[in-house]
Design a protein around this motif. Sequence first.
Motif, PDB file in Angstrom:
ATOM      1  N   ILE A  59       0.857  -1.187   0.000  1.00 35.23           N
ATOM      2  CA  ILE A  59       0.000   0.000   0.000  1.00 35.23           C
ATOM      3  C   ILE A  59       0.896   1.242   0.000  1.00 35.23           C
ATOM      4  O   ILE A  59       1.878   1.306   0.741  1.00 35.23           O
ATOM      5  N   HIS A  61       1.173   5.199   0.824  1.00 37.47           N
ATOM      6  CA  HIS A  61       0.509   6.172   1.694  1.00 37.47           C
ATOM      7  C   HIS A  61       0.772   7.593   1.209  1.00 37.47           C
ATOM      8  O   HIS A  61       1.920   7.961   0.944  1.00 37.47           O
ATOM      9  N   TRP A  86     -11.448   9.668   3.903  1.00 38.25           N
ATOM     10  CA  TRP A  86     -10.046  10.090   4.018  1.00 38.25           C
ATOM     11  C   TRP A  86      -9.942  11.427   4.712  1.00 38.25           C
ATOM     12  O   TRP A  86     -10.798  12.282   4.473  1.00 38.25           O
ATOM     13  N   THR A  91      -8.184   1.807   2.166  1.00 37.55           N
ATOM     14  CA  THR A  91      -7.252   1.707   1.040  1.00 37.55           C
ATOM     15  C   THR A  91      -8.052   1.446  -0.227  1.00 37.55           C
ATOM     16  O   THR A  91      -8.957   0.619  -0.219  1.00 37.55           O
ATOM     17  N   ALA A 112      -2.429   0.285  -4.726  1.00 38.64           N
ATOM     18  CA  ALA A 112      -3.259   0.497  -3.532  1.00 38.64           C
ATOM     19  C   ALA A 112      -2.837   1.812  -2.888  1.00 38.64           C
ATOM     20  O   ALA A 112      -1.654   2.019  -2.612  1.00 38.64           O
ATOM     21  N   LEU A 113      -3.795   2.728  -2.672  1.00 42.50           N
ATOM     22  CA  LEU A 113      -3.486   4.042  -2.081  1.00 42.50           C
ATOM     23  C   LEU A 113      -4.283   4.274  -0.804  1.00 42.50           C
ATOM     24  O   LEU A 113      -5.450   3.904  -0.722  1.00 42.50           O
ATOM     25  N   ARG A 114      -3.610   4.893   0.178  1.00 43.88           N
ATOM     26  CA  ARG A 114      -4.312   5.273   1.416  1.00 43.88           C
ATOM     27  C   ARG A 114      -3.780   6.603   1.929  1.00 43.88           C
ATOM     28  O   ARG A 114      -2.580   6.851   1.858  1.00 43.88           O
ATOM     29  N   GLU A 173      -5.522  -3.827  10.328  1.00 47.52           N
ATOM     30  CA  GLU A 173      -5.120  -3.154   9.095  1.00 47.52           C
ATOM     31  C   GLU A 173      -6.318  -2.520   8.399  1.00 47.52           C
ATOM     32  O   GLU A 173      -7.474  -2.883   8.651  1.00 47.52           O
ATOM     33  N   SER A 174      -6.000  -1.638   7.435  1.00 46.42           N
ATOM     34  CA  SER A 174      -7.042  -0.868   6.750  1.00 46.42           C
ATOM     35  C   SER A 174      -8.015  -1.760   5.970  1.00 46.42           C
ATOM     36  O   SER A 174      -7.681  -2.871   5.551  1.00 46.42           O
ATOM     37  N   VAL A 176      -9.634  -2.688   2.615  1.00 46.56           N
ATOM     38  CA  VAL A 176      -9.148  -2.569   1.234  1.00 46.56           C
ATOM     39  C   VAL A 176     -10.311  -2.769   0.266  1.00 46.56           C
ATOM     40  O   VAL A 176     -11.026  -3.770   0.340  1.00 46.56           O
TER      41      VAL A 176
END
Length: 336
Positions: A59, A61, A86, A91, A112-114, A173-174, A176
């Motif tokens: 991921i 960030h 956000w 994610t 994958a973006l967070r 964890e986030s 997804v």
Amino acid sequence: MIWNDSEADLRLAAEQLRQGKLVAIPTETVYGLGANALDEKAVASIFRAKGRPTDNPLIVHIADVNDLKTYAEPNEWAYLLAERFWPGPLTMILPKKDVIPNIVSAGLDSVALRFPAHPVAQALIRYSGCPIAAPSANISGKPSGTTAEHVLHDFKDSISGVVDGGRCACGLESTVVSLLGDHPVLLRPGFITPEQIREVIPSLTVARAVEEELPKDETVLSPGLAHKHYAPNAETVGLIGDAKSVSEYIRQHSDGESCAVMCFDGEEGYFAGDTVLSYGRRGNSAEQGERLFSTLRQLDEMNISRIYINAEYGEGVGLAVYNRLLRSCGFRMIRV
Ligand code: AMP
Ligand code: MG
């Protein structure tokens, strides 16, 4: 090296990231093992340090919604989710732009973006001027790290340092979500629940792999779902049921070996004679999520050969706790 969240320390840690070094960072979910996402060599060292299979993408960030289009090709769903969730523990998987090295995405053409909510994570991204690739800070396959001590236990000799931001608030964890297909698919449950996401995108579905073990020949949408995960060293069995039924099951099945029980707060009395650790109140999945990994790590320190975990099948955050426990016990989850 342990840095704190002072401006001076954050600048030092950010400089290490800029130089291509590994720095473990606190986020609201779990600690991340961070490196400059645009630096292939730095990213390669993440995989080496964790022993992470190279087919499992990372991921990335970011600390600015505008960077969605710097690193990916966002669609309308992406902006809807970003506006609602956000910064936070969500994610998104989107088609990737070429600036993201292939090693980050494990060769996939998506990324994958967070945008994390933790102020320390945001400061490190801003001060370093880099997007930060960061998987959970644990040796691959083991429970994730939720304190700076956990991180040092696993990586003392292989990272420049850890920024101590205290204990992680979510502990899991986030969430997804893949935005690549005709409709969004939840690949990994987390603190942001399917129900919350459906308020913004009603067509969201949940990948089958979230709640069940897929046949070996079926392709998974997220490579990470295929790998063994969150597992303590001991043989681990999950048991769904009330404390009395669980204790009876354990009495019938344990053959005098050193076994431990992970139970709910206030139910320790049912397991007198065994090593018992509790991980939150029954029905309170936010509390269970926050303590889950640290409890599994504590059990690992005790040299126990078998662990029984009293689990619940839950909705909302409960789905995330169940998903992690299912993998901790290698899908050996029994209703008693
Ligand atoms: P973690 O090690 O906790 O950071 O895990 C990140 C998760 O995101 C893993 O399950 C990965 O397989 C998943 N992931 C990251 N990038 C992608 C991608 N491009 N497509 C599908 N899943 C991804
Ligand atoms: Mg992980």
